[in-house]
Design an enzyme around this catalytic site. Structure first.
Site, short mmCIF file in Angstrom:
data_model
loop_
_atom_site.label_atom_id
_atom_site.label_comp_id
_atom_site.label_asym_id
_atom_site.label_seq_id
_atom_site.Cartn_x
_atom_site.Cartn_y
_atom_site.Cartn_z
N SER A 95 0.83 -1.21 0.00
CA SER A 95 0.00 0.00 0.00
C SER A 95 0.86 1.26 0.00
CB SER A 95 -0.92 0.02 1.23
OG SER A 95 -1.93 -0.96 1.11
N GLY A 349 -5.92 -24.34 11.53
CA GLY A 349 -6.58 -24.58 12.80
C GLY A 349 -6.34 -23.43 13.78
N GLU A 373 -10.10 1.58 -2.52
CA GLU A 373 -9.95 1.77 -3.97
C GLU A 373 -11.16 1.22 -4.73
OE1 GLU A 373 -7.46 3.53 -4.47
OE2 GLU A 373 -5.87 2.97 -3.11
N GLY A 374 -12.33 1.29 -4.11
CA GLY A 374 -13.55 0.77 -4.71
C GLY A 374 -13.87 -0.60 -4.13
#
Length: 395
Positions: A95, A349, A373-374
């Site tokens: 990001s 698990g 971003e949508g």
């Protein structure tokens, strides 16, 4: 692609030597610099800021922009492969690079003046300047056109008032590309315009968002503008209307589709390794049919995503890419990656809920990636509008 056990259709053979070399370099960086420290940062809710210079030195910041601005000038497939590997490490690292490159540097390059390009892009490529992207508001996310942040013309300045929320890099950014409504002198109606707002501008403040259970190794916050006076020279003159910020998001969504594929690859590989080692009922759980089915399904979905993003990259490099295709890829790759992460958590698990294994970290991160971003639903509607000719957003 080319990752052990996660390239069932030999997608690696579709890469050029330069693309493969760039991918391997990014893979080495993630394996040696990101994976050893990322769980600690996720647990501590901190961004590994020391990685910024390393990514800059590797040429990742603004990597597909021209060399004349200090960038690497690589093709879009290489950019995608870098995003894939960074998110195989962690969504927060990817990001950071996505925001710097596609949401900040790209609009300055595409819509800015030559003076703006020369002033900001070289320093952003070296990581000397960090960017943030201000579009989403506290009350308006998907409906970006209803934003209430506004600027008014006052002498040789714009005076900006409003707030932006859920902003990556908010409190560490040196500048923000901010979208606001303004009526320029001589224009009849107000329109959405982009502005470069430097962090030390009076009236500009930030506030960090805490208590996140997702993207914990990423800085998120608010941008607040209170009679923030911006020089007229900081207007991005090359675009007007909602098409401006949406085009930036389209650039980022392309990289997100690749990145989510990398996250899915990490979850699958962790699950395969775990299933081979974990013994229950006197044999590895990889020998039990239900687990085998899950692993086969995971790899199938990853393979489909790998083929989709590869073609997406080739179309982008050929300048034939349509934004609806990016929407389909963003929705599909992220949606399937999130499902894969959830199945991976199940295979692990109780061990799957600890950050000793990567799957819960990826699963929690992908909850955000599926929204920003949508959202998944919005991208499905964009594709649906394209194929039916009926506008679901019309009022």
């Amino acid at each position: 692609m080319g990752f052990p056990g996660v390239d069932y259709f030999d997608v690696d053979s579709m890469l050029t030597d330069d693309e493969r070399m760039a991918r391997d370099q990014a893979r080495h960086f993630v394996d040696n610099e990101v994976l050893p420290i990322i769980s600690e940062h996720f647990n501590d809710h901190t961004f590994p800021a020391h990685l910024t210079k390393q990514m800059a030195d590797l040429g990742y910041l603004g990597c597909y922009l021209p060399e004349e601005y200090g960038c690497a000038g690589v093709n879009n497939v290489i950019y995608g492969l870098i995003m894939q590997e960074l998110e195989r490490g962690d969504s927060g690292v990817r990001s950071f690079c996505s925001v710097q490159t596609s949401l900040c540097m790209w609009p300055i390059f595409t819509y800015g003046t030559e003076e703006q390009r020369r002033k900001y892009l070289p320093k952003m490529a070296t990581g000397e300047l960090i960017g943030a992207f201000g579009l989403t508001e506290p009350d308006y996310g998907s409906d970006a056109g209803s934003m209430i942040t506004r600027a008014r013309v006052e002498g040789d300045c714009f005076v900006l008032n409003g707030a932006k929320m859920w902003i990556t890099n908010a409190t560490v950014a040196d500048l923000a590309v901010v979208w606001a409504k303004v009526k320029l002198t001589g224009e009849e109606h107000e329109a959405i315009r982009g502005f470069i707002v430097e962090a030390d501008t009076p009236g500009f403040s930030t506030l960090e968002t805490h208590n996140k259970f997702s993207l914990r190794a990423s800085i998120t916050g608010e941008l607040i503008f209170e009679d923030c006076r911006i020089p007229a020279a900081n207007l991005l003159p090359g675009v007007k209307g909602l098409a401006g910020p949406l085009s930036c998001l389209n650039q980022a969504r392309y990289g997100i589709a690749w990145g989510a594929t990398g996250s899915a690859m990490a979850c699958y590989q962790a699950s395969l390794d775990y299933a081979k080692e974990r013994v229950q009922f006197h044999k590895p759980i990889a020998a039990h049919q239900l687990v085998q089915h899950k692993l086969a399904w995971m790899l199938t979905e990853i393979t489909k995503s790998q083929l989709m993003v590869m073609q997406l990259g080739r179309l982008k490099d050929a300048k034939k890419l349509r934004h609806q295709q990016v929407s389909m890829a963003k929705a599909n790759c992220v949606g399937r990656a999130l499902e894969i992460a959830r199945v991976a958590r199940d295979i692990h698990g109780a061990n799957g809920i600890t950050t000793e294994y990567p799957v819960i970290r990826h699963m929690l991160n992908l909850e955000s990636v599926n929204t920003y971003e949508g959202t998944y639903d919005i991208h499905q509607l964009i594709v649906a509008r394209d194929i039916t000719g009926q506008d679901p957003f019309a009022v």
